[in-house]
Design an enzyme around this catalytic site. Sequence first.
Site, mmCIF file in Angstrom:
data_model
loop_
_atom_site.group_PDB
_atom_site.id
_atom_site.type_symbol
_atom_site.label_atom_id
_atom_site.label_comp_id
_atom_site.label_asym_id
_atom_site.label_seq_id
_atom_site.Cartn_x
_atom_site.Cartn_y
_atom_site.Cartn_z
ATOM 1 N N HIS A 210 0.933 -0.986 -0.044
ATOM 2 C CA HIS A 210 -0.161 0.001 0.365
ATOM 3 C C HIS A 210 0.790 1.129 -0.391
ATOM 4 O O HIS A 210 0.639 2.163 -0.131
ATOM 5 C CB HIS A 210 -1.047 -0.222 1.306
ATOM 6 N N CYS A 526 -4.223 -4.350 -23.599
ATOM 7 C CA CYS A 526 -4.676 -4.040 -22.563
ATOM 8 C C CYS A 526 -3.521 -4.303 -21.415
ATOM 9 O O CYS A 526 -3.609 -4.447 -19.572
ATOM 10 C CB CYS A 526 -5.868 -3.953 -21.526
HETATM 11 C C1 PEP Z 1 -3.054 -9.016 -18.957
HETATM 12 O O1 PEP Z 1 -3.052 -10.314 -18.842
HETATM 13 O O2 PEP Z 1 -1.948 -8.780 -19.752
HETATM 14 C C2 PEP Z 1 -4.394 -8.156 -18.026
HETATM 15 C C3 PEP Z 1 -4.410 -6.978 -18.655
HETATM 16 O O3 PEP Z 1 -4.099 -8.592 -17.091
HETATM 17 P P1 PEP Z 1 -3.387 -9.157 -15.538
HETATM 18 O O4 PEP Z 1 -2.716 -8.068 -15.978
HETATM 19 O O5 PEP Z 1 -4.633 -8.332 -14.385
HETATM 20 O O6 PEP Z 1 -3.547 -10.685 -15.300
#
Ligand code: PEP
Length: 596
Positions: A210, A526
Amino acid sequence: MTVTPQDTSGPQPVSSRRVLTGLGVSGGIAIGRAFVVDRQFVHVPRHRLENDDINAEIAALHQAVASSIEHLHRLKNQSGARDSAASEELGFLLDAYIHMLTQSRLVRGAEERIRDQNMNAVWAVSDVIEDITGQFEAIDDRYLAARASDIRDVGLRLMRNLTGETDRAFDTAPRGAILVAEEVSPADMARLEPGQIASFVTAIGGAEGHAAIMARSLGLPAVLGATGIIGGVSGGEMMIVDGTRGEVILRPDAADLDRYRQRRDDWLAVRQKLLRLRDVPSETSDGVTLDLHANIELPVEVAGALANGATGIGLLRSEFMFMNKRYLPGEDEQYRELADIVTQMGGKPVTIRTLDIGGEKLALSLQEEMGTGPNPALGLRGVRLSLRRRDLLETQLAAILRASLLGPVRVLIPMVVSIHEMIRVRQVYNAVAKRLRQDGHGIPDMLPPLGAMIEIPAAALTIDALARECEFFAIGTNDLTQYTLAIDRSDDQVADLYDPLHPAVLRLIHEAVTVAGRHDIPISVCGEMAGDPRYTSLFIGFGLRNLSMSPVNLLPVKQRLRKIDLRTAADHAGRVMEQWDSARIAMMLDDFNDLA
Ligand code: PEP
Ligand code: MG
Protein backbone atom coordinates in the site's frame (compact mmCIF):
# COMPACT_ATOMS: atom_id res chain seq x y z
CA MET A 1 12.16 -5.98 26.14
CA THR A 2 11.56 -4.00 23.01
CA VAL A 3 9.40 -5.15 20.13
CA THR A 4 10.40 -4.01 16.70
CA PRO A 5 10.05 -5.65 13.27
CA GLN A 6 13.79 -5.63 12.97
CA ASP A 7 16.39 -4.65 15.51
CA THR A 8 17.50 -1.19 14.49
CA SER A 9 19.67 -0.46 17.46
CA GLY A 10 22.76 -2.05 15.87
CA PRO A 11 24.68 -0.09 13.24
CA GLN A 12 25.46 3.49 14.10
CA PRO A 13 25.32 6.19 11.45
CA VAL A 14 28.52 6.61 9.51
CA SER A 15 29.52 10.05 8.44
CA SER A 16 30.72 9.45 4.89
CA ARG A 17 28.85 9.38 1.59
CA ARG A 18 26.96 6.15 1.04
CA VAL A 19 24.76 4.79 -1.74
CA LEU A 20 21.91 2.38 -1.00
CA THR A 21 19.68 0.61 -3.42
CA GLY A 22 16.12 -0.57 -3.03
CA LEU A 23 12.89 -0.76 -4.96
CA GLY A 24 12.14 2.42 -6.85
CA VAL A 25 8.36 2.29 -6.51
CA SER A 26 7.48 5.85 -7.43
CA GLY A 27 9.49 7.92 -9.90
CA GLY A 28 11.14 11.29 -9.49
CA ILE A 29 14.02 12.81 -7.56
CA ALA A 30 14.01 14.41 -4.13
CA ILE A 31 16.86 16.21 -2.40
CA GLY A 32 16.46 17.11 1.26
CA ARG A 33 17.18 16.43 4.89
CA ALA A 34 16.34 13.15 6.59
CA PHE A 35 13.57 12.91 9.16
CA VAL A 36 14.07 9.57 10.86
CA VAL A 37 11.02 7.89 12.39
CA ASP A 38 11.58 5.20 14.95
CA ARG A 39 8.07 4.73 16.25
CA GLN A 40 8.27 0.97 15.86
CA PHE A 41 9.79 0.61 19.32
CA VAL A 42 7.40 -0.36 22.06
CA HIS A 43 8.68 -1.28 25.46
CA VAL A 44 7.10 -4.56 26.58
CA PRO A 45 7.18 -5.22 30.33
CA ARG A 46 6.56 -8.90 31.14
CA HIS A 47 5.17 -10.37 34.28
CA ARG A 48 2.95 -13.24 35.40
CA LEU A 49 -0.39 -12.24 36.82
CA GLU A 50 -1.96 -13.39 40.06
CA ASN A 51 -5.12 -15.40 39.26
CA ASP A 52 -7.23 -12.70 40.90
CA ASP A 53 -5.90 -10.09 38.46
CA ILE A 54 -6.74 -11.95 35.28
CA ASN A 55 -10.20 -10.52 34.73
CA ALA A 56 -8.98 -6.97 35.24
CA GLU A 57 -6.19 -7.54 32.72
CA ILE A 58 -8.65 -8.90 30.16
CA ALA A 59 -10.81 -5.85 30.75
CA ALA A 60 -7.73 -3.65 30.17
CA LEU A 61 -7.07 -5.50 26.92
CA HIS A 62 -10.63 -4.87 25.73
CA GLN A 63 -10.38 -1.25 26.77
CA ALA A 64 -7.20 -0.88 24.70
CA VAL A 65 -8.87 -2.65 21.76
CA ALA A 66 -11.79 -0.22 21.99
CA SER A 67 -9.44 2.79 22.09
CA SER A 68 -7.48 1.45 19.13
CA ILE A 69 -10.68 0.98 17.15
CA GLU A 70 -11.80 4.46 18.03
CA HIS A 71 -8.43 5.86 17.04
CA LEU A 72 -8.62 4.06 13.70
CA HIS A 73 -12.12 5.45 13.13
CA ARG A 74 -10.79 8.93 13.83
CA LEU A 75 -7.95 8.40 11.36
CA LYS A 76 -10.46 7.18 8.83
CA ASN A 77 -12.67 10.24 9.23
CA GLN A 78 -9.66 12.50 9.08
CA SER A 79 -8.38 10.86 5.91
CA GLY A 80 -11.84 10.91 4.35
CA ALA A 81 -12.01 14.64 4.96
CA ARG A 82 -8.65 15.26 3.32
CA ASP A 83 -8.73 16.19 -0.29
CA SER A 84 -6.21 13.53 -1.07
CA ALA A 85 -6.17 11.10 -3.92
CA ALA A 86 -4.92 8.45 -1.54
CA SER A 87 -7.64 8.77 1.08
CA GLU A 88 -9.86 6.09 -0.40
CA GLU A 89 -7.09 3.51 -0.48
CA LEU A 90 -6.32 4.40 3.10
CA GLY A 91 -9.97 3.96 4.06
CA PHE A 92 -9.91 0.35 2.85
CA LEU A 93 -6.85 -0.42 4.88
CA LEU A 94 -8.13 1.21 8.04
CA ASP A 95 -11.32 -0.82 7.67
CA ALA A 96 -9.20 -3.95 7.50
CA TYR A 97 -7.29 -2.85 10.63
CA ILE A 98 -10.55 -2.26 12.47
CA HIS A 99 -11.72 -5.68 11.36
CA MET A 100 -8.52 -7.23 12.74
CA LEU A 101 -9.39 -5.85 16.15
CA THR A 102 -12.91 -7.23 16.16
CA GLN A 103 -13.03 -10.76 17.50
CA SER A 104 -9.93 -11.70 15.56
CA ARG A 105 -7.25 -14.29 16.18
CA LEU A 106 -5.08 -11.46 17.45
CA VAL A 107 -7.46 -10.44 20.24
CA ARG A 108 -8.60 -14.00 20.99
CA GLY A 109 -4.99 -15.19 21.15
CA ALA A 110 -4.03 -12.43 23.57
CA GLU A 111 -7.05 -13.15 25.77
CA GLU A 112 -6.14 -16.86 25.89
CA ARG A 113 -2.57 -16.08 26.90
CA ILE A 114 -3.75 -13.83 29.72
CA ARG A 115 -6.26 -16.39 30.95
CA ASP A 116 -4.25 -19.60 30.49
CA GLN A 117 -0.66 -18.47 30.90
CA ASN A 118 -1.15 -15.55 33.27
CA MET A 119 0.74 -13.21 30.92
CA ASN A 120 0.23 -9.50 31.41
CA ALA A 121 -1.73 -7.98 28.51
CA VAL A 122 1.03 -6.20 26.59
CA TRP A 123 3.25 -9.27 26.76
CA ALA A 124 0.33 -11.44 25.58
CA VAL A 125 -0.27 -9.15 22.59
CA SER A 126 3.41 -9.04 21.66
CA ASP A 127 3.60 -12.84 21.93
CA VAL A 128 0.58 -13.42 19.71
CA ILE A 129 1.85 -10.98 17.07
CA GLU A 130 5.18 -12.78 16.92
CA ASP A 131 3.30 -16.03 16.56
CA ILE A 132 1.03 -14.92 13.73
CA THR A 133 3.60 -12.89 11.79
CA GLY A 134 6.17 -15.66 12.20
CA GLN A 135 3.78 -18.09 10.51
CA PHE A 136 3.07 -15.63 7.68
CA GLU A 137 6.71 -14.81 7.13
CA ALA A 138 7.71 -18.47 7.01
CA ILE A 139 5.75 -18.65 3.76
CA ASP A 140 7.65 -17.01 0.95
CA ASP A 141 4.85 -14.87 -0.38
CA ARG A 142 4.92 -11.11 -0.87
CA TYR A 143 1.23 -10.72 -0.24
CA LEU A 144 1.34 -12.58 3.07
CA ALA A 145 4.45 -10.63 4.06
CA ALA A 146 2.44 -7.45 3.52
CA ARG A 147 -0.37 -8.84 5.68
CA ALA A 148 2.16 -9.71 8.40
CA SER A 149 3.20 -6.09 8.46
CA ASP A 150 -0.46 -5.02 8.75
CA ILE A 151 -0.90 -7.30 11.76
CA ARG A 152 2.26 -5.94 13.32
CA ASP A 153 1.03 -2.41 12.79
CA VAL A 154 -2.27 -3.15 14.49
CA GLY A 155 -0.52 -5.02 17.31
CA LEU A 156 1.93 -2.18 17.95
CA ARG A 157 -0.97 0.24 18.06
CA LEU A 158 -2.68 -1.97 20.61
CA MET A 159 0.49 -2.25 22.69
CA ARG A 160 1.00 1.50 22.63
CA ASN A 161 -2.51 1.87 23.97
CA LEU A 162 -1.87 -0.68 26.70
CA THR A 163 1.40 0.88 27.82
CA GLY A 164 0.23 4.46 27.37
CA GLU A 165 2.92 5.19 24.77
CA THR A 166 1.41 7.32 22.03
CA ASP A 167 2.25 7.35 18.35
CA ARG A 168 5.34 9.31 17.54
CA ALA A 169 3.65 12.05 15.57
CA PHE A 170 4.48 11.92 11.91
CA ASP A 171 3.19 15.43 11.62
CA THR A 172 6.33 16.74 13.23
CA ALA A 173 8.22 16.03 9.99
CA PRO A 174 9.54 19.39 8.82
CA ARG A 175 8.36 20.62 5.41
CA GLY A 176 10.36 19.26 2.51
CA ALA A 177 11.95 16.52 4.63
CA ILE A 178 12.71 13.05 3.36
CA LEU A 179 11.02 10.63 5.70
CA VAL A 180 13.09 7.62 6.69
CA ALA A 181 11.34 4.79 8.49
CA GLU A 182 11.52 1.12 9.13
CA GLU A 183 8.19 0.94 7.39
CA VAL A 184 5.50 3.43 6.44
CA SER A 185 1.88 2.43 6.78
CA PRO A 186 -1.01 4.19 5.09
CA ALA A 187 -2.21 5.17 8.56
CA ASP A 188 1.09 7.02 9.01
CA MET A 189 0.61 8.76 5.72
CA ALA A 190 -2.73 10.07 6.97
CA ARG A 191 -0.94 12.13 9.55
CA LEU A 192 1.06 13.96 6.91
CA GLU A 193 -0.23 17.13 5.39
CA PRO A 194 -0.27 17.01 1.57
CA GLY A 195 3.05 18.38 0.33
CA GLN A 196 4.61 18.12 3.79
CA ILE A 197 7.35 15.64 2.94
CA ALA A 198 9.34 15.49 -0.28
CA SER A 199 9.81 11.74 -0.41
CA PHE A 200 10.18 8.65 1.72
CA VAL A 201 12.56 5.75 2.08
CA THR A 202 11.90 2.60 4.06
CA ALA A 203 13.76 -0.54 5.02
CA ILE A 204 10.72 -2.75 4.55
CA GLY A 205 8.10 -2.78 1.82
CA GLY A 206 7.39 -4.20 -1.61
CA ALA A 207 6.40 -2.72 -4.94
CA GLU A 208 2.85 -4.03 -4.54
CA GLY A 209 2.29 -2.81 -1.00
CA HIS A 210 0.00 0.00 0.00
CA ALA A 211 2.82 2.41 0.75
CA ALA A 212 4.03 2.02 -2.84
CA ILE A 213 0.56 2.50 -4.28
CA MET A 214 0.05 5.60 -2.20
CA ALA A 215 3.45 7.06 -3.03
CA ARG A 216 2.55 6.78 -6.69
CA SER A 217 -0.87 8.28 -6.28
CA LEU A 218 0.55 11.16 -4.22
CA GLY A 219 3.39 11.66 -6.70
CA LEU A 220 6.07 11.25 -4.02
CA PRO A 221 9.40 9.77 -5.16
CA ALA A 222 9.92 6.71 -2.98
CA VAL A 223 12.37 3.86 -2.49
CA LEU A 224 11.29 0.89 -0.39
CA GLY A 225 13.28 -2.06 0.86
CA ALA A 226 16.47 0.04 1.10
CA THR A 227 18.51 -2.25 3.30
CA GLY A 228 20.81 -0.27 5.57
CA ILE A 229 18.70 2.86 5.67
CA ILE A 230 17.91 2.44 9.36
CA GLY A 231 21.00 3.27 11.34
CA GLY A 232 22.60 4.50 8.13
CA VAL A 233 21.41 8.08 8.38
CA SER A 234 20.71 10.51 11.22
CA GLY A 235 17.93 13.06 11.34
CA GLY A 236 18.87 16.31 9.62
CA GLU A 237 21.51 14.82 7.32
CA MET A 238 21.28 15.52 3.60
CA MET A 239 20.13 12.78 1.28
CA ILE A 240 19.01 12.24 -2.30
CA VAL A 241 16.24 9.86 -3.37
CA ASP A 242 16.01 8.67 -6.96
CA GLY A 243 12.62 6.94 -7.05
CA THR A 244 13.01 6.04 -10.70
CA ARG A 245 16.24 4.09 -10.29
CA GLY A 246 15.65 2.93 -6.71
CA GLU A 247 18.78 4.70 -5.47
CA VAL A 248 19.38 6.60 -2.23
CA ILE A 249 22.51 8.67 -1.63
CA LEU A 250 23.24 9.47 2.00
CA ARG A 251 25.39 12.51 2.75
CA PRO A 252 25.88 13.36 -0.94
CA ASP A 253 28.95 15.33 -1.98
CA ALA A 254 28.88 18.53 -4.03
CA ALA A 255 29.17 16.64 -7.32
CA ASP A 256 26.18 14.42 -6.40
CA LEU A 257 24.10 17.45 -5.54
CA ASP A 258 24.92 19.18 -8.82
CA ARG A 259 24.22 16.07 -10.85
CA TYR A 260 20.94 15.28 -9.15
CA ARG A 261 19.68 18.86 -9.19
CA GLN A 262 20.18 18.74 -12.94
CA ARG A 263 18.42 15.36 -13.15
CA ARG A 264 15.54 16.58 -11.06
CA ASP A 265 15.12 19.63 -13.31
CA ASP A 266 15.30 17.45 -16.43
CA TRP A 267 12.73 15.05 -15.02
CA LEU A 268 10.33 17.83 -14.13
CA ALA A 269 10.81 19.44 -17.55
CA VAL A 270 9.97 16.16 -19.31
CA ARG A 271 6.81 15.67 -17.22
CA GLN A 272 5.80 19.27 -17.80
CA LYS A 273 6.29 18.96 -21.54
CA LEU A 274 4.30 15.74 -21.66
CA LEU A 275 1.44 17.35 -19.77
CA ARG A 276 0.98 19.76 -22.66
CA LEU A 277 -0.13 16.75 -24.71
CA ARG A 278 -2.99 15.99 -22.37
CA ASP A 279 -5.72 17.66 -24.39
CA VAL A 280 -4.32 17.30 -27.90
CA PRO A 281 -6.02 14.60 -29.97
CA SER A 282 -4.48 11.15 -29.88
CA GLU A 283 -4.09 10.73 -33.60
CA THR A 284 -1.38 9.64 -35.96
CA SER A 285 0.39 12.13 -38.21
CA ASP A 286 -2.06 11.19 -40.99
CA GLY A 287 -5.12 11.72 -38.81
CA VAL A 288 -6.06 8.21 -37.62
CA THR A 289 -7.58 8.48 -34.14
CA LEU A 290 -6.76 6.05 -31.33
CA ASP A 291 -8.58 5.66 -28.05
CA LEU A 292 -6.11 5.77 -25.22
CA HIS A 293 -7.72 4.34 -22.12
CA ALA A 294 -6.41 3.81 -18.62
CA ASN A 295 -6.02 0.66 -16.53
CA ILE A 296 -6.99 1.27 -12.93
CA GLU A 297 -7.59 -0.75 -9.79
CA LEU A 298 -9.38 1.60 -7.40
CA PRO A 299 -11.63 4.66 -7.58
CA VAL A 300 -8.80 6.79 -6.19
CA GLU A 301 -6.88 6.32 -9.45
CA VAL A 302 -9.51 7.93 -11.68
CA ALA A 303 -8.13 11.41 -11.06
CA GLY A 304 -4.68 10.33 -12.32
CA ALA A 305 -6.22 8.73 -15.40
CA LEU A 306 -8.09 11.92 -16.29
CA ALA A 307 -5.10 14.12 -15.49
CA ASN A 308 -3.14 12.14 -18.07
CA GLY A 309 -5.82 12.53 -20.71
CA ALA A 310 -7.49 9.08 -20.62
CA THR A 311 -10.58 8.98 -22.83
CA GLY A 312 -11.98 6.03 -20.90
CA ILE A 313 -11.13 3.24 -18.49
CA GLY A 314 -10.12 0.27 -20.63
CA LEU A 315 -9.57 -2.09 -17.72
CA LEU A 316 -10.85 -1.84 -14.18
CA ARG A 317 -9.24 -4.72 -12.34
CA SER A 318 -12.13 -5.17 -9.94
CA GLU A 319 -10.35 -7.85 -7.91
CA PHE A 320 -8.34 -5.13 -6.16
CA MET A 321 -11.56 -3.99 -4.51
CA PHE A 322 -11.74 -7.44 -2.91
CA MET A 323 -8.10 -8.05 -2.24
CA ASN A 324 -7.51 -6.08 0.92
CA LYS A 325 -10.73 -7.05 2.57
CA ARG A 326 -11.29 -9.81 5.03
CA TYR A 327 -14.87 -10.09 3.90
CA LEU A 328 -16.58 -10.21 0.53
CA PRO A 329 -18.09 -6.86 -0.36
CA GLY A 330 -21.82 -7.12 -1.03
CA GLU A 331 -23.81 -5.73 -3.96
CA ASP A 332 -24.39 -2.30 -2.42
CA GLU A 333 -20.78 -1.80 -1.44
CA GLN A 334 -19.57 -2.84 -4.88
CA TYR A 335 -22.19 -0.64 -6.48
CA ARG A 336 -21.03 2.41 -4.50
CA GLU A 337 -17.43 1.98 -5.63
CA LEU A 338 -18.35 1.37 -9.25
CA ALA A 339 -20.84 4.24 -9.23
CA ASP A 340 -18.08 6.50 -7.95
CA ILE A 341 -15.78 5.52 -10.83
CA VAL A 342 -18.46 5.78 -13.52
CA THR A 343 -19.60 9.17 -12.20
CA GLN A 344 -16.07 10.52 -11.98
CA MET A 345 -15.49 9.51 -15.60
CA GLY A 346 -18.33 11.85 -16.60
CA GLY A 347 -19.69 9.98 -19.61
CA LYS A 348 -16.41 8.41 -20.76
CA PRO A 349 -16.63 4.61 -21.10
CA VAL A 350 -15.61 2.33 -18.23
CA THR A 351 -14.71 -1.31 -18.90
CA ILE A 352 -15.23 -3.28 -15.72
CA ARG A 353 -13.56 -6.65 -15.57
CA THR A 354 -15.20 -9.24 -13.36
CA LEU A 355 -13.11 -10.86 -10.64
CA ASP A 356 -9.76 -12.20 -11.77
CA ILE A 357 -8.70 -13.53 -8.40
CA GLY A 358 -6.30 -16.43 -8.54
CA GLY A 359 -2.79 -17.00 -9.77
CA GLU A 360 -0.60 -14.28 -8.30
CA LYS A 361 -3.62 -12.26 -7.22
CA LEU A 362 -4.93 -13.51 -3.93
CA ALA A 363 -8.00 -12.31 -2.14
CA LEU A 364 -7.82 -12.66 1.57
CA SER A 365 -11.50 -13.40 1.97
CA LEU A 366 -11.39 -16.28 -0.52
CA GLN A 367 -8.02 -17.70 0.36
CA GLU A 368 -9.17 -20.40 2.70
CA GLU A 369 -11.78 -21.66 0.33
CA MET A 370 -9.59 -21.59 -2.76
CA GLY A 371 -6.27 -22.58 -1.30
CA THR A 372 -3.46 -21.97 -3.74
CA GLY A 373 -3.73 -25.22 -5.70
CA PRO A 374 -0.74 -27.09 -7.12
CA ASN A 375 -0.40 -24.60 -9.98
CA PRO A 376 -2.40 -21.47 -9.26
CA ALA A 377 -1.79 -19.89 -12.67
CA LEU A 378 -3.58 -22.87 -14.22
CA GLY A 379 -6.10 -23.32 -11.44
CA LEU A 380 -9.42 -22.01 -10.27
CA ARG A 381 -9.16 -18.37 -11.37
CA GLY A 382 -10.91 -15.75 -13.47
CA VAL A 383 -14.13 -16.87 -15.11
CA ARG A 384 -13.65 -20.41 -13.81
CA LEU A 385 -13.99 -19.21 -10.25
CA SER A 386 -16.90 -16.92 -11.19
CA LEU A 387 -18.81 -19.81 -12.74
CA ARG A 388 -18.05 -22.06 -9.78
CA ARG A 389 -19.10 -19.40 -7.29
CA ARG A 390 -22.22 -18.16 -9.09
CA ASP A 391 -23.17 -16.05 -6.07
CA LEU A 392 -20.00 -13.96 -6.51
CA LEU A 393 -20.67 -13.46 -10.20
CA GLU A 394 -24.33 -12.59 -9.68
CA THR A 395 -23.51 -10.03 -7.00
CA GLN A 396 -20.85 -8.45 -9.13
CA LEU A 397 -22.93 -8.33 -12.30
CA ALA A 398 -25.83 -6.79 -10.36
CA ALA A 399 -23.56 -4.05 -9.02
CA ILE A 400 -22.18 -3.40 -12.51
CA LEU A 401 -25.63 -3.27 -14.09
CA ARG A 402 -26.84 -0.79 -11.51
CA ALA A 403 -23.75 1.38 -12.03
CA SER A 404 -24.33 1.29 -15.79
CA LEU A 405 -27.26 3.67 -15.31
CA LEU A 406 -24.76 6.38 -14.47
CA GLY A 407 -22.65 6.19 -17.62
CA PRO A 408 -21.37 3.94 -20.40
CA VAL A 409 -20.06 0.67 -19.05
CA ARG A 410 -18.75 -2.54 -20.62
CA VAL A 411 -18.41 -5.89 -18.84
CA LEU A 412 -15.19 -7.80 -19.45
CA ILE A 413 -14.70 -11.47 -18.55
CA PRO A 414 -11.16 -12.68 -17.72
CA MET A 415 -9.41 -15.96 -18.51
CA VAL A 416 -11.92 -17.15 -21.10
CA VAL A 417 -10.97 -20.25 -23.08
CA SER A 418 -14.22 -21.28 -24.73
CA ILE A 419 -17.51 -20.00 -26.03
CA HIS A 420 -19.31 -22.18 -23.48
CA GLU A 421 -18.00 -20.03 -20.67
CA MET A 422 -19.34 -16.92 -22.38
CA ILE A 423 -22.72 -18.59 -22.97
CA ARG A 424 -22.97 -19.46 -19.28
CA VAL A 425 -21.88 -15.99 -18.21
CA ARG A 426 -24.48 -14.46 -20.51
CA GLN A 427 -27.19 -16.65 -18.98
CA VAL A 428 -26.26 -15.40 -15.53
CA TYR A 429 -26.06 -11.83 -16.87
CA ASN A 430 -29.57 -12.01 -18.35
CA ALA A 431 -30.98 -13.63 -15.21
CA VAL A 432 -29.44 -10.94 -12.99
CA ALA A 433 -30.84 -8.23 -15.27
CA LYS A 434 -34.29 -9.82 -15.06
CA ARG A 435 -34.12 -10.00 -11.27
CA LEU A 436 -33.04 -6.36 -11.02
CA ARG A 437 -35.89 -5.26 -13.27
CA GLN A 438 -38.35 -7.23 -11.15
CA ASP A 439 -36.96 -5.55 -8.05
CA GLY A 440 -37.63 -2.18 -9.60
CA HIS A 441 -34.06 -1.18 -10.48
CA GLY A 442 -34.41 0.75 -13.72
CA ILE A 443 -31.49 -0.81 -15.55
CA PRO A 444 -30.92 0.08 -19.23
CA ASP A 445 -33.03 -1.74 -21.87
CA MET A 446 -29.91 -2.53 -23.84
CA LEU A 447 -27.58 -4.28 -21.46
CA PRO A 448 -23.95 -3.05 -21.47
CA PRO A 449 -21.74 -4.94 -23.94
CA LEU A 450 -20.25 -8.19 -22.70
CA GLY A 451 -16.73 -9.02 -23.85
CA ALA A 452 -13.88 -11.45 -23.27
CA MET A 453 -10.23 -11.05 -22.41
CA ILE A 454 -8.03 -12.64 -25.02
CA GLU A 455 -5.19 -13.72 -22.78
CA ILE A 456 -4.97 -17.46 -23.26
CA PRO A 457 -3.76 -18.90 -26.58
CA ALA A 458 -6.94 -20.99 -26.87
CA ALA A 459 -9.03 -17.82 -26.91
CA ALA A 460 -6.81 -16.07 -29.45
CA LEU A 461 -6.93 -19.10 -31.76
CA THR A 462 -10.70 -19.51 -31.52
CA ILE A 463 -11.66 -15.87 -31.44
CA ASP A 464 -13.97 -16.48 -34.43
CA ALA A 465 -16.07 -18.75 -32.21
CA LEU A 466 -15.99 -16.30 -29.31
CA ALA A 467 -17.16 -13.60 -31.73
CA ARG A 468 -20.60 -15.25 -31.66
CA GLU A 469 -21.03 -14.44 -27.98
CA CYS A 470 -18.85 -11.38 -27.45
CA GLU A 471 -19.50 -7.75 -28.21
CA PHE A 472 -15.90 -6.69 -27.71
CA PHE A 473 -12.47 -8.13 -26.94
CA ALA A 474 -9.49 -6.98 -24.88
CA ILE A 475 -6.11 -8.62 -25.39
CA GLY A 476 -4.22 -9.24 -22.15
CA THR A 477 -0.64 -9.49 -23.30
CA ASN A 478 0.66 -10.19 -19.79
CA ASP A 479 -1.09 -13.51 -19.49
CA LEU A 480 -0.98 -14.20 -23.22
CA THR A 481 2.84 -14.08 -23.02
CA GLN A 482 2.85 -16.18 -19.84
CA TYR A 483 0.63 -18.93 -21.25
CA THR A 484 2.12 -18.97 -24.74
CA LEU A 485 5.70 -19.27 -23.55
CA ALA A 486 5.03 -21.23 -20.34
CA ILE A 487 6.86 -18.55 -18.36
CA ASP A 488 5.40 -17.67 -14.96
CA ARG A 489 5.04 -13.90 -15.06
CA SER A 490 5.68 -13.58 -11.33
CA ASP A 491 8.74 -15.82 -11.13
CA ASP A 492 11.99 -13.81 -10.91
CA GLN A 493 14.03 -16.83 -11.96
CA VAL A 494 12.58 -16.89 -15.46
CA ALA A 495 11.90 -13.16 -15.79
CA ASP A 496 14.63 -12.83 -18.45
CA LEU A 497 12.80 -15.39 -20.60
CA TYR A 498 9.50 -13.50 -20.47
CA ASP A 499 9.42 -12.16 -24.01
CA PRO A 500 6.30 -10.47 -25.38
CA LEU A 501 8.04 -10.00 -28.74
CA HIS A 502 8.32 -13.74 -29.27
CA PRO A 503 6.85 -14.33 -32.74
CA ALA A 504 4.34 -16.79 -31.24
CA VAL A 505 2.88 -14.04 -29.05
CA LEU A 506 2.87 -11.51 -31.88
CA ARG A 507 1.18 -13.95 -34.24
CA LEU A 508 -1.58 -14.60 -31.72
CA ILE A 509 -2.15 -10.87 -31.25
CA HIS A 510 -2.11 -10.26 -34.98
CA GLU A 511 -4.48 -13.12 -35.66
CA ALA A 512 -6.89 -11.98 -32.94
CA VAL A 513 -6.96 -8.40 -34.23
CA THR A 514 -7.45 -9.52 -37.84
CA VAL A 515 -10.29 -11.94 -37.07
CA ALA A 516 -12.03 -9.49 -34.70
CA GLY A 517 -11.85 -6.90 -37.49
CA ARG A 518 -13.38 -9.35 -39.93
CA HIS A 519 -16.31 -9.82 -37.54
CA ASP A 520 -16.51 -6.09 -36.93
CA ILE A 521 -15.98 -6.51 -33.21
CA PRO A 522 -14.02 -3.83 -31.31
CA ILE A 523 -10.74 -5.07 -29.89
CA SER A 524 -8.14 -3.41 -27.66
CA VAL A 525 -4.87 -4.29 -25.98
CA CYS A 526 -4.78 -3.76 -22.21
CA GLY A 527 -1.66 -5.67 -21.12
CA GLU A 528 1.60 -3.93 -20.20
CA MET A 529 2.71 -3.92 -23.85
CA ALA A 530 0.03 -1.32 -24.63
CA GLY A 531 1.79 1.21 -22.40
CA ASP A 532 5.22 0.78 -23.98
CA PRO A 533 5.80 3.40 -26.70
CA ARG A 534 8.26 1.04 -28.42
CA TYR A 535 5.32 -1.11 -29.51
CA THR A 536 2.85 1.62 -30.48
CA SER A 537 3.66 1.58 -34.19
CA LEU A 538 3.39 -2.20 -34.31
CA PHE A 539 -0.09 -2.14 -32.76
CA ILE A 540 -1.26 0.62 -35.07
CA GLY A 541 0.14 -1.36 -37.99
CA PHE A 542 -1.78 -4.44 -36.83
CA GLY A 543 -4.99 -2.41 -37.01
CA LEU A 544 -5.54 -1.71 -33.32
CA ARG A 545 -7.32 1.54 -32.49
CA ASN A 546 -7.72 1.19 -28.75
CA LEU A 547 -4.92 0.76 -26.22
CA SER A 548 -5.36 0.71 -22.46
CA MET A 549 -2.49 1.25 -20.03
CA SER A 550 -1.33 2.59 -16.65
CA PRO A 551 -2.13 6.31 -16.47
CA VAL A 552 1.57 7.28 -16.32
CA ASN A 553 2.13 5.75 -19.76
CA LEU A 554 -0.71 7.54 -21.54
CA LEU A 555 1.20 10.67 -22.51
CA PRO A 556 4.44 8.95 -23.63
CA VAL A 557 2.33 6.68 -25.88
CA LYS A 558 0.37 9.64 -27.21
CA GLN A 559 3.62 11.46 -27.93
CA ARG A 560 4.83 8.44 -29.86
CA LEU A 561 1.71 7.80 -31.92
CA ARG A 562 1.48 11.42 -33.08
CA LYS A 563 4.75 10.87 -34.96
CA ILE A 564 3.59 7.72 -36.73
CA ASP A 565 1.71 7.49 -40.00
CA LEU A 566 -0.56 4.53 -40.57
CA ARG A 567 0.78 3.45 -43.96
CA THR A 568 4.40 3.28 -42.84
CA ALA A 569 3.42 1.59 -39.57
CA ALA A 570 1.40 -1.07 -41.45
CA ASP A 571 4.27 -1.77 -43.89
CA HIS A 572 6.71 -2.05 -41.05
CA ALA A 573 4.39 -4.31 -39.01
CA GLY A 574 4.14 -6.57 -42.08
CA ARG A 575 7.93 -6.91 -42.21
CA VAL A 576 8.09 -7.57 -38.46
CA MET A 577 5.62 -10.42 -38.88
CA GLU A 578 7.96 -12.14 -41.33
CA GLN A 579 10.65 -12.46 -38.63
CA TRP A 580 11.25 -15.50 -36.47
CA ASP A 581 13.74 -14.04 -34.00
CA SER A 582 12.50 -11.75 -31.22
CA ALA A 583 15.91 -10.07 -30.81
CA ARG A 584 15.76 -9.09 -34.46
CA ILE A 585 12.17 -7.87 -33.99
CA ALA A 586 13.23 -5.71 -31.03
CA MET A 587 16.03 -4.23 -33.14
CA MET A 588 13.68 -3.49 -36.03
CA LEU A 589 11.27 -1.71 -33.70
CA ASP A 590 14.07 0.34 -32.15
CA ASP A 591 15.35 1.38 -35.57
CA PHE A 592 11.87 2.31 -36.70
CA ASN A 593 11.22 4.33 -33.55
CA ASP A 594 14.55 6.15 -33.86
CA LEU A 595 13.67 7.27 -37.37
CA ALA A 596 10.12 8.44 -36.78
C1 PEP B 1 -3.16 -9.27 -18.91
O1 PEP B 1 -3.11 -10.45 -18.56
O2 PEP B 1 -2.47 -8.79 -19.83
C2 PEP B 1 -4.05 -8.34 -18.21
C3 PEP B 1 -4.27 -7.13 -18.66
O3 PEP B 1 -4.61 -8.75 -17.06
P1 PEP B 1 -3.83 -8.90 -15.67
O4 PEP B 1 -2.48 -8.24 -15.81
O5 PEP B 1 -4.70 -8.25 -14.66
O6 PEP B 1 -3.75 -10.37 -15.52
MG1 MG C 1 -4.57 -11.31 -17.22
